[in-house]
Design an enzyme around this catalytic site. Structure first.
Site, PDB file in Angstrom:
ATOM      1  N   GLU A 117      -6.010   9.100  10.080  1.00 35.29           N
ATOM      2  CA  GLU A 117      -4.282   9.279  10.422  1.00 35.29           C
ATOM      3  C   GLU A 117      -4.146   9.930  11.666  1.00 35.29           C
ATOM      4  O   GLU A 117      -3.314   9.765  12.491  1.00 35.29           O
ATOM      5  CB  GLU A 117      -3.322   9.670   9.404  1.00 35.29           C
ATOM      6  CG  GLU A 117      -3.650   8.519   8.161  1.00 35.29           C
ATOM      7  CD  GLU A 117      -2.328   8.665   7.229  1.00 35.29           C
ATOM      8  OE1 GLU A 117      -1.665   9.782   7.331  1.00 35.29           O
ATOM      9  OE2 GLU A 117      -2.173   7.796   6.343  1.00 35.29           O
ATOM     10  N   CYS A 161     -11.245   3.250  -0.175  1.00 33.48           N
ATOM     11  CA  CYS A 161     -10.096   3.793   0.215  1.00 33.48           C
ATOM     12  C   CYS A 161      -9.886   2.946   1.432  1.00 33.48           C
ATOM     13  O   CYS A 161     -10.809   2.610   2.271  1.00 33.48           O
ATOM     14  CB  CYS A 161     -10.074   5.397   0.438  1.00 33.48           C
ATOM     15  SG  CYS A 161      -8.414   5.909   1.122  1.00 33.48           S
ATOM     16  N   CYS A 196      -4.304  -1.046  -1.908  1.00 36.35           N
ATOM     17  CA  CYS A 196      -4.643   0.286  -2.013  1.00 36.35           C
ATOM     18  C   CYS A 196      -5.350   0.533  -3.234  1.00 36.35           C
ATOM     19  O   CYS A 196      -5.412   0.034  -4.400  1.00 36.35           O
ATOM     20  CB  CYS A 196      -3.126   0.925  -2.289  1.00 36.35           C
ATOM     21  SG  CYS A 196      -3.461   2.657  -2.544  1.00 36.35           S
ATOM     22  N   HIS A 237      -8.612   3.723   4.288  1.00 39.15           N
ATOM     23  CA  HIS A 237      -8.752   4.443   5.598  1.00 39.15           C
ATOM     24  C   HIS A 237     -10.010   4.166   5.874  1.00 39.15           C
ATOM     25  O   HIS A 237     -10.303   4.354   7.069  1.00 39.15           O
ATOM     26  CB  HIS A 237      -8.059   5.723   5.342  1.00 39.15           C
ATOM     27  CG  HIS A 237      -6.593   5.805   5.363  1.00 39.15           C
ATOM     28  ND1 HIS A 237      -5.701   5.333   4.462  1.00 39.15           N
ATOM     29  CD2 HIS A 237      -5.771   6.484   6.207  1.00 39.15           C
ATOM     30  CE1 HIS A 237      -4.521   5.708   4.685  1.00 39.15           C
ATOM     31  NE2 HIS A 237      -4.588   6.248   5.681  1.00 39.15           N
ATOM     32  N   ASP A 241       1.012  -1.176   0.021  1.00 41.58           N
ATOM     33  CA  ASP A 241       0.133  -0.037   0.037  1.00 41.58           C
ATOM     34  C   ASP A 241       0.865   1.049   0.156  1.00 41.58           C
ATOM     35  O   ASP A 241       2.114   1.188   0.319  1.00 41.58           O
ATOM     36  CB  ASP A 241      -0.821   0.128   1.299  1.00 41.58           C
ATOM     37  CG  ASP A 241      -1.572   1.257   1.437  1.00 41.58           C
ATOM     38  OD1 ASP A 241      -2.265   1.625   0.250  1.00 41.58           O
ATOM     39  OD2 ASP A 241      -1.874   1.952   2.568  1.00 41.58           O
ATOM     40  N   SER A 242       0.425   2.419  -0.274  1.00 45.90           N
ATOM     41  CA  SER A 242       1.270   3.510  -0.369  1.00 45.90           C
ATOM     42  C   SER A 242       1.519   3.845   1.327  1.00 45.90           C
ATOM     43  O   SER A 242       2.330   4.807   1.299  1.00 45.90           O
ATOM     44  CB  SER A 242       0.194   4.828  -0.522  1.00 45.90           C
ATOM     45  OG  SER A 242      -1.016   4.823   0.226  1.00 45.90           O
TER      46      SER A 242
HETATM   47  N1  DGL Z   1      -4.264   4.005   0.324  1.00 45.29           N
HETATM   48  C1  DGL Z   1      -4.689   4.992  -0.379  1.00 45.29           C
HETATM   49  C2  DGL Z   1      -6.021   4.285  -1.125  1.00 45.29           C
HETATM   50  O1  DGL Z   1      -6.837   3.247  -0.462  1.00 45.29           O
HETATM   51  C3  DGL Z   1      -5.218   6.046   0.421  1.00 45.29           C
HETATM   52  C4  DGL Z   1      -4.045   6.723   0.888  1.00 45.29           C
HETATM   53  C5  DGL Z   1      -3.141   7.580  -0.374  1.00 45.29           C
HETATM   54  O2  DGL Z   1      -3.606   8.447  -0.702  1.00 45.29           O
HETATM   55  O3  DGL Z   1      -2.149   7.004  -0.479  1.00 45.29           O
HETATM   56  O4  DGL Z   1      -6.548   4.858  -2.160  1.00 45.29           O
END
Ligand code: DGL
Length: 263
Positions: free
Chosen positions: A150, A182, A71, A184, A8-9
């Site tokens: 976050e 997403c 992600c 999060h 993931d990012s």
């Molecule tokens: N993990 C990213 C997503 O699911 C969210 C965080 C980001 O913008 O990197 O889209």
């Protein structure tokens, strides 16, 4: 036992890991969070593709048997391109979430929320259209949700009013199903449910991707049915920040998060 690779990012992919551990308790997992370059949600397609290829090359060094892109932004922007470069099976979060939403909707009106990148890509709309062209999709970017999560702002007056503001067009469109597009957003589930009302079904793409991974591993004969699983976590920066946030995403703290410098 070859591990499943997950990336993931940053920290959000841990919502996917939580589901993978719950549904596949015997699988070894190697997770990579690109905390040095997060967020991906505001980056260009070319950049997200380049970062994703580098992340996959890192996971392949750990001899992963399968890759789960945890992600939504990467799955939306980069998945079709990156799949061509590798032989290892790669699955993203869009198809499982879209399929479940089409299955769940009664009035054929589905909402999608995600980062700016995910919404701009129209990946969910395109996927939903493949399953049922009659479904009408309303998609909205909610860029403040990631920083809220976050920072640990998961409810309360400010969060509720921002959620109400973002979700207004979805309520007006009369959606009966909403994809949390997403990683999060599952942490904001209760406030989103409260704002949308009890009758709206929320689709957690993290949960659905774990179901899909289980199915693919089982069909390919790659499923581990016994043994104690090992979970390893790597990040490109700030392991302490990641470990602290992990408690919220995973429900337990993480020790031994390793920083890698040469992704
Ligand atoms: N993990 C990213 C997503 O699911 C969210 C965080 C980001 O913008 O990197 O889209």
């Amino acid at each position: 036992m070859r591990p499943i690779g997950v990336f993931d990012s940053g920290v959000g992919g841990l919502t996917v890991v939580k589901e993978l551990i719950r549904q596949l308790p015997n699988e070894n997992i190697v997770y990579f969070g690109d905390t040095a370059r997060v967020p991906y949600g505001i980056k260009s397609k070319e950049t997200v593709i380049r970062f994703s290829i580098e992340n996959i090359l890192f996971l392949l060094k750990h001899d992963v048997k399968f890759i789960c892109v945890a992600c939504n932004t990467v799955s939306s922007f980069a998945l079709p391109e990156i799949k061509h470069h590798f032989r290892v099976p790669i699955v993203g979060v869009i198809t499982p979430g879209a399929r479940e939403a089409v299955y769940a909707t009664r009035n054929k009106r589905v909402g999608v929320i995600g980062t700016k990148g995910t919404i701009k890509s129209r990946a969910y709309e395109n996927e939903i259209r493949q399953f049922d062209p009659a479904v009408k999709v309303t998609a909205i970017a909610c860029p403040l949700f990631v920083p809220f999560v976050e920072e640990g702002w998961l409810g309360g007056e400010v969060v509720t009013s921002v959620v109400r503001y973002y979700l207004k067009p979805l309520k007006e469109a009369g959606v009966d199903t909403l994809i949390l597009g997403c990683t999060h957003y599952p942490l904001l589930k209760s406030v989103i449910q409260e704002v949308m009302g009890k009758k709206v079904t929320l689709i957690d793409s993290a949960k659905q991707v774990a179901v899909e991974v289980q199915e693919i591993l089982s069909n390919e004969g790659l499923l581990n049915k016994k043994g104690k699983a090992r979970h390893e976590f790597f990040v490109s920066d700030n392991p302490e920040w990641f470990s602290n946030l992990a408690r919220r995403f995973l429900g337990r703290p993480l020790r031994n998060v390793k920083k890698v410098t040469n992704v």
